[in-house]
Design a protein around this motif. Structure first.
Motif: not given
Length: 180
Positions: A29, A33, A148
């Motif tokens: 990413h 997150q 990820a």
């Protein structure tokens, strides 16, 4: 001429299929997150959460014994864990089998996998992580953030994947200052 074009087309298609089957590292990413709290059980029925792995890079694989691609990739996850597992990295295979930990233990014993059994019988992981199929794998950093995600199976112990994880482990633990 048609034969040459057909042969050329077959060669191009074959190369594309071969490339599609090659292991590819997970795409990171742009920004890590946050993850929802995830509670599941170990083989003895004791509650566990991703907090138990804080300080490590974790490959969380959500799978089920009834999922053929999940079953096929499990030995590669086991070999990855044997190769890189330790103080800095671990593989957590979280089964969403409604049949419970016994079904998972039986499968692991049949194929000779040494990964610990973790179970989420009510499927809360699928909902809270917003997964759309199995297997689904998340790469989690030492502070519990998602780095990820990969939908679908992979050959986790392939040289390219191992090198990818080694690089991530080094980067994450250096950047965060967590255990060297």
């Amino acid at each position: 001429m048609k034969v040459i074009l057909s042969a050329l087309g077959i060669a191009v298609l074959s190369a594309a299929i071969a490339r599609a089957q090659e292991p590819t590292p997970m795409t990171l990413h742009e920004q890590p997150q946050s993850l929802p709290e995830l509670v599941f059980a170990d083989e003895a029925g004791e509650p566990r959460s991703l907090e138990d792995w804080r300080g490590k890079v974790v490959l969380l694989n959500v799978w089920a014994t009834w999922c053929a691609p999940c079953r096929a990739e499990m030995p590669t996850l086991d070999r990855l864990r044997e190769r890189l597992g330790g103080e800095r990295f671990d593989v957590v295979a979280l089964s969403v089998d409604r049949a419970g930990a016994r079904a998972v233990r039986k499968f692991f014993d049949e194929i000779g996998v040494g990964i610990p059994v973790f179970i989420d019988q009510d499927g809360a992981a699928i909902r809270s992580l917003r997964l759309f199929g199995l297997p689904a794998t998340l790469l989690i950093g030492p502070y519990g953030n998602e780095l990820a995600r990969l939908a679908g199976p992979a050959e986790w112990d392939a040289a390219e994947m191992v090198a990818f994880f080694e690089g991530i482990i080094e980067r994450e633990l250096e950047e965060t200052g967590v255990r060297r």
